[in-house]
Design an enzyme around this catalytic site. Structure first.
Site, PDB file in Angstrom:
ATOM      1  N   LYS A 156       0.835  -1.200   0.000  1.00 52.13           N
ATOM      2  CA  LYS A 156       0.000   0.000   0.000  1.00 52.13           C
ATOM      3  C   LYS A 156       0.871   1.253   0.000  1.00 52.13           C
ATOM      4  O   LYS A 156       0.674   2.169  -0.791  1.00 52.13           O
ATOM      5  CB  LYS A 156      -0.900  -0.033   1.239  1.00 52.13           C
ATOM      6  CG  LYS A 156      -1.762   1.192   1.405  1.00 52.13           C
ATOM      7  CD  LYS A 156      -2.608   1.042   2.673  1.00 52.13           C
ATOM      8  CE  LYS A 156      -3.306   2.340   3.015  1.00 52.13           C
ATOM      9  NZ  LYS A 156      -4.104   2.236   4.237  1.00 52.13           N
ATOM     10  N   LYS A 192      10.345  -0.184  13.926  1.00 51.33           N
ATOM     11  CA  LYS A 192      10.789   0.116  12.551  1.00 51.33           C
ATOM     12  C   LYS A 192      11.857   1.200  12.579  1.00 51.33           C
ATOM     13  O   LYS A 192      12.863   1.112  11.882  1.00 51.33           O
ATOM     14  CB  LYS A 192       9.607   0.629  11.711  1.00 51.33           C
ATOM     15  CG  LYS A 192       8.739  -0.443  11.114  1.00 51.33           C
ATOM     16  CD  LYS A 192       7.860   0.201  10.039  1.00 51.33           C
ATOM     17  CE  LYS A 192       6.654  -0.638   9.727  1.00 51.33           C
ATOM     18  NZ  LYS A 192       5.692   0.038   8.880  1.00 51.33           N
ATOM     19  N   GLU A 219      -3.423  -6.315  15.969  1.00 48.60           N
ATOM     20  CA  GLU A 219      -2.939  -5.016  15.512  1.00 48.60           C
ATOM     21  C   GLU A 219      -4.070  -3.979  15.605  1.00 48.60           C
ATOM     22  O   GLU A 219      -3.812  -2.795  15.800  1.00 48.60           O
ATOM     23  CB  GLU A 219      -2.426  -5.110  14.064  1.00 48.60           C
ATOM     24  CG  GLU A 219      -1.517  -3.945  13.696  1.00 48.60           C
ATOM     25  CD  GLU A 219      -0.747  -4.167  12.402  1.00 48.60           C
ATOM     26  OE1 GLU A 219       0.479  -3.986  12.406  1.00 48.60           O
ATOM     27  OE2 GLU A 219      -1.371  -4.529  11.388  1.00 48.60           O
ATOM     28  N   HIS A 251      -3.741 -33.257  19.583  1.00 44.24           N
ATOM     29  CA  HIS A 251      -2.587 -34.096  19.947  1.00 44.24           C
ATOM     30  C   HIS A 251      -1.428 -33.234  20.419  1.00 44.24           C
ATOM     31  O   HIS A 251      -0.290 -33.687  20.459  1.00 44.24           O
ATOM     32  CB  HIS A 251      -2.178 -34.951  18.749  1.00 44.24           C
ATOM     33  CG  HIS A 251      -3.278 -35.858  18.310  1.00 44.24           C
ATOM     34  ND1 HIS A 251      -3.372 -37.176  18.696  1.00 44.24           N
ATOM     35  CD2 HIS A 251      -4.391 -35.611  17.560  1.00 44.24           C
ATOM     36  CE1 HIS A 251      -4.469 -37.713  18.187  1.00 44.24           C
ATOM     37  NE2 HIS A 251      -5.108 -36.767  17.498  1.00 44.24           N
ATOM     38  N   GLU A 282      10.933  -4.698   3.509  1.00 39.64           N
ATOM     39  CA  GLU A 282      10.967  -6.123   3.151  1.00 39.64           C
ATOM     40  C   GLU A 282      10.491  -6.330   1.713  1.00 39.64           C
ATOM     41  O   GLU A 282      11.095  -7.077   0.937  1.00 39.64           O
ATOM     42  CB  GLU A 282      10.047  -6.935   4.085  1.00 39.64           C
ATOM     43  CG  GLU A 282      10.544  -7.051   5.518  1.00 39.64           C
ATOM     44  CD  GLU A 282      10.028  -5.919   6.411  1.00 39.64           C
ATOM     45  OE1 GLU A 282       9.713  -4.826   5.888  1.00 39.64           O
ATOM     46  OE2 GLU A 282       9.973  -6.131   7.635  1.00 39.64           O
ATOM     47  N   GLY A 319      -4.182  -1.963   5.917  1.00 32.24           N
ATOM     48  CA  GLY A 319      -3.516  -3.156   5.385  1.00 32.24           C
ATOM     49  C   GLY A 319      -4.173  -4.453   5.830  1.00 32.24           C
ATOM     50  O   GLY A 319      -4.473  -5.330   5.022  1.00 32.24           O
ATOM     51  N   ARG A 320      -4.430  -4.576   7.136  1.00 31.12           N
ATOM     52  CA  ARG A 320      -4.959  -5.844   7.654  1.00 31.12           C
ATOM     53  C   ARG A 320      -6.422  -6.060   7.292  1.00 31.12           C
ATOM     54  O   ARG A 320      -6.960  -7.143   7.527  1.00 31.12           O
ATOM     55  CB  ARG A 320      -4.753  -5.914   9.165  1.00 31.12           C
ATOM     56  CG  ARG A 320      -5.355  -4.750   9.929  1.00 31.12           C
ATOM     57  CD  ARG A 320      -4.809  -4.678  11.337  1.00 31.12           C
ATOM     58  NE  ARG A 320      -5.261  -3.514  12.076  1.00 31.12           N
ATOM     59  CZ  ARG A 320      -4.675  -2.319  12.054  1.00 31.12           C
ATOM     60  NH1 ARG A 320      -3.620  -2.123  11.273  1.00 31.12           N
ATOM     61  NH2 ARG A 320      -5.130  -1.325  12.779  1.00 31.12           N
TER      62      ARG A 320
HETATM   63  C1  G6Q Z   1      -1.618  -3.559   8.477  1.00 30.57           C
HETATM   64  C2  G6Q Z   1      -0.335  -2.964   8.733  1.00 30.57           C
HETATM   65  C3  G6Q Z   1       0.846  -3.684   8.159  1.00 30.57           C
HETATM   66  C4  G6Q Z   1       1.055  -3.460   6.661  1.00 30.57           C
HETATM   67  C5  G6Q Z   1       2.453  -3.945   6.281  1.00 30.57           C
HETATM   68  C6  G6Q Z   1       2.719  -3.810   4.806  1.00 30.57           C
HETATM   69  O1  G6Q Z   1      -2.668  -3.060   8.805  1.00 30.57           O
HETATM   70  O2  G6Q Z   1      -0.364  -1.636   8.389  1.00 30.57           O
HETATM   71  O3  G6Q Z   1       0.838  -5.059   8.415  1.00 30.57           O
HETATM   72  O4  G6Q Z   1       0.075  -4.118   5.930  1.00 30.57           O
HETATM   73  O5  G6Q Z   1       3.399  -3.240   7.014  1.00 30.57           O
HETATM   74  O6  G6Q Z   1       2.568  -2.488   4.413  1.00 30.57           O
HETATM   75  P1  G6Q Z   1       2.541  -2.101   2.906  1.00 30.57           P
HETATM   76  O7  G6Q Z   1       1.338  -2.710   2.272  1.00 30.57           O
HETATM   77  O8  G6Q Z   1       2.494  -0.592   2.892  1.00 30.57           O
HETATM   78  O9  G6Q Z   1       3.802  -2.626   2.296  1.00 30.57           O
END
Ligand code: G6Q
Length: 527
Positions: free
Chosen positions: A207, A497, A351, A382, A213, A264-265
């Site tokens: 996003k 971060k 989160e 188990h 990463e 994002g989530r």
């Molecule tokens: C979700 C968070 C987080 C995010 C990641 C990836 O709600 O904000 O998990 O989705 O850090 O972010 P980008 O999509 O910006 O790479």
């Protein structure tokens, strides 16, 4: 007014002094309890007779929902209210409109501007999938695409990955998806070593377009294409925010957008999940998935508690966590296909609701989000179920199960199929946890009164998966409203971060001087 000062909160506190005794003789069988305590929404059933509640508790939870306007607030969210904020403080200050990404089916969407944007992206995706299907778009060596590598992390990985795993049974023949998320180079290395890149599309999902990463992994994967003489611009697609650093059509075969108002989530049903799911399942099955999610969104707008599954699941959670004092929640799917779903819900819930400050900017006066964990049954039986049955910590459980298997492959042994064995185990667990067992041998006593709910579907298909995803998203939102917190920001992940980037600065500038890890630690702490 703080939530703990409300009259419904006090009412619930009083009831929690003597919660329903599931372990008393005949408790579950009494008064048609099991048949009565069922809520049906969007094709799923929630069976909650094995919770420590009775009619009075339900009525108090309904009062709580009404007093705190939970459903009205949910509707305001769907209609575009700016609720991702903390009053009087700098905050994201955004609308929360993940529900618009599946509000594609009616002529009167809840929030027209975002629904229009979602529809534009959806149509773009349909055209792209058609081009892939009819061979208009081929790889740089003129081969059709059989594989997609999804590069993303957090919300751009966990939800989409768990849904792909859940719906793999519905894949288009010959198509497969791989995932790279961790900056650990071995994650990419393992995928690249076993993928024919000439037949591979890479879906880079971010996003912000700035995530360390994802950008690192994208560069690593691009290099692998170049090393094989393949042109990355013919293989890479992007899903990103409009205007982000990744919003550069020259670098990608196609770019799809997600928007500021989708966290994002909560983004699995936006292009973040849809590009990959559309490739894997085809446009029609993708539509079924979105339809299921939309049906659950509509069900969440019902003000009647015992007809609104997400609200009920949310408030049963509040009852267990805040009033009965249980600190964690296990989500245990009796479905191997849902093996990554607890990991997604861990992020989505923890989160969102792992917060200590109210939307008014004050310290919360009560517990907020529980610790979420889980693994599929029967495997878990188990492993860690010993603690669930006889440990000193009581763990409320949300079981998820289906009457039919996905593939239909089965075997009958001792007059029952494997699917029946799976469902029988699921039912047995919830009864054993609730009722317990008296015994003369103290080591064989099960005290019971360990609450659980059962989310039951007919079969885990795309529509059901959509409903299940939206069920949990809405549950999390309702709980956030209950605790008066902002479930849509994530300040808590920022500090780590920032410090990681200081370590990276320190590592790159001191590489030549050969400072030890311990010395680098000290240098960063000194700053
Ligand atoms: C979700 C968070 C987080 C995010 C990641 C990836 O709600 O904000 O998990 O989705 O850090 O972010 P980008 O999509 O910006 O790479």
């Amino acid at each position: 007014m703080d939530v703990i000062q409300s009259s419904s909160w006090s009412q619930l506190e009083a009831l929690a002094k003597k919660p329903f005794d599931l372990a008393s003789a005949g408790a579950l069988a009494d008064d048609g309890r099991i048949g009565k305590m069922v809520c049906t929404s969007a094709g799923l059933r929630l069976l909650y007779a094995t919770q420590r509640i009775e009619a009075q508790t339900l009525s108090a939870l309904q009062d709580f929902a009404s007093e705190h306007h939970l459903v009205e607030r949910y509707q305001e969210m769907r209609q575009g209210a700016v609720i991702n904020r903390i009053d009087g403080w700098e905050s994201e200050n955004r609308q929360v409109l993940h529900t618009s990404s599946r509000d594609l089916f009616s002529s009167h969407p809840a929030e027209p501007v975002s629904a229009k944007q979602a529809r534009i992206e959806y149509q773009k995706l349909q055209a792209f999938l058609d081009d892939l299907g009819n061979g208009t778009i081929l790889g740089s060596t003129e081969k059709p695409f059989t594989t997609m590598i999804n590069v993303g992390i957090g919300g751009s990985d966990l939800g989409p990955r768990s849904i792909y795993e859940a719906l793999k049974a519905y894949r288009i023949d010959g198509r497969t998806v791989r995932f790279i998320s961790n900056v650990d180079p071995d994650d990419a290395a393992e995928v690249l070593a076993s993928t024919d890149l000439s037949e591979t599309l890479v879906n880079v999902v971010s996003k912000s377009g700035t995530t360390l990463e994802t950008l690192t992994n994208e560069a690593l994967v691009r290099q692998a294409f170049k090393d094989q003489g393949l042109d990355p611009t013919k293989h890479f697609v992007a899903v990103t925010g409009a205007g982000s650093p990744m919003d550069n059509p020259d670098h990608y075969l196609r770019s799809f957008y997600m928007f500021d108002y989708i966290g994002g989530r909560y983004s699995s049903s936006s292009m973040v999940g849809c590009v990959m799911l559309g490739f894997a399942l085809g446009f029609e099955q993708l539509g079924e998935f979105l339809r299921g999610a939309h049906e659950m969104d509509k069900a969440a707008a019902n003000p009647v508690l015992d007809e609104n599954m997400p609200l009920l699941l949310a408030l049963l959670g509040v009852w267990n966590h805040n009033f009965l004092g249980y600190p964690t929640l296990a989500i245990l799917p009796y479905s191997q296909a849902l093996h990554r779903f607890p990991a997604h819900l861990q992020q989505c819930d923890m989160e969102s609701n792992g917060k200590s400050v109210t939307t008014a900017g004050t310290q919360v006066q009560t517990k907020t989000g529980p610790i979420i964990w889980g693994e599929p049954g029967t495997n878990g039986q188990h492993a860690f179920y010993q603690l669930l049955h006889q440990g000193t910590e009581i763990v409320p459980i949300e079981f998820i199960g289906f009457l039919c298997s996905q593939y239909g492959l089965d075997i009958t042994i001792d007059e029952t199929t494997s699917q029946q064995k799976l469902v029988a185990n699921l039912l047995a667990q919830s009864v054993a946890l609730a009722s317990g067992q008296a015994h003369e041998n103290p080591n064989k006593i099960f005290r019971g009164n360990r609450p659980s709910s059962l989310i039951l579907g007919n079969k885990l298909d795309p529509q059901t998966m959509g409903a299940l995803l939206a069920l949990y998203e809405a549950k999390i939102v309702f709980q956030g409203f209950s605790w008066q917190i902002n479930s849509f920001d994530q300040e808590g992940v920022q500090l780590g971060k920032v410090l990681a980037s200081r370590f990276l600065d320190s590592m790159s500038s001191r590489q030549k001087s050969g400072l030890s890890i311990e010395k680098q630690f000290l240098k960063v702490l000194e700053k």
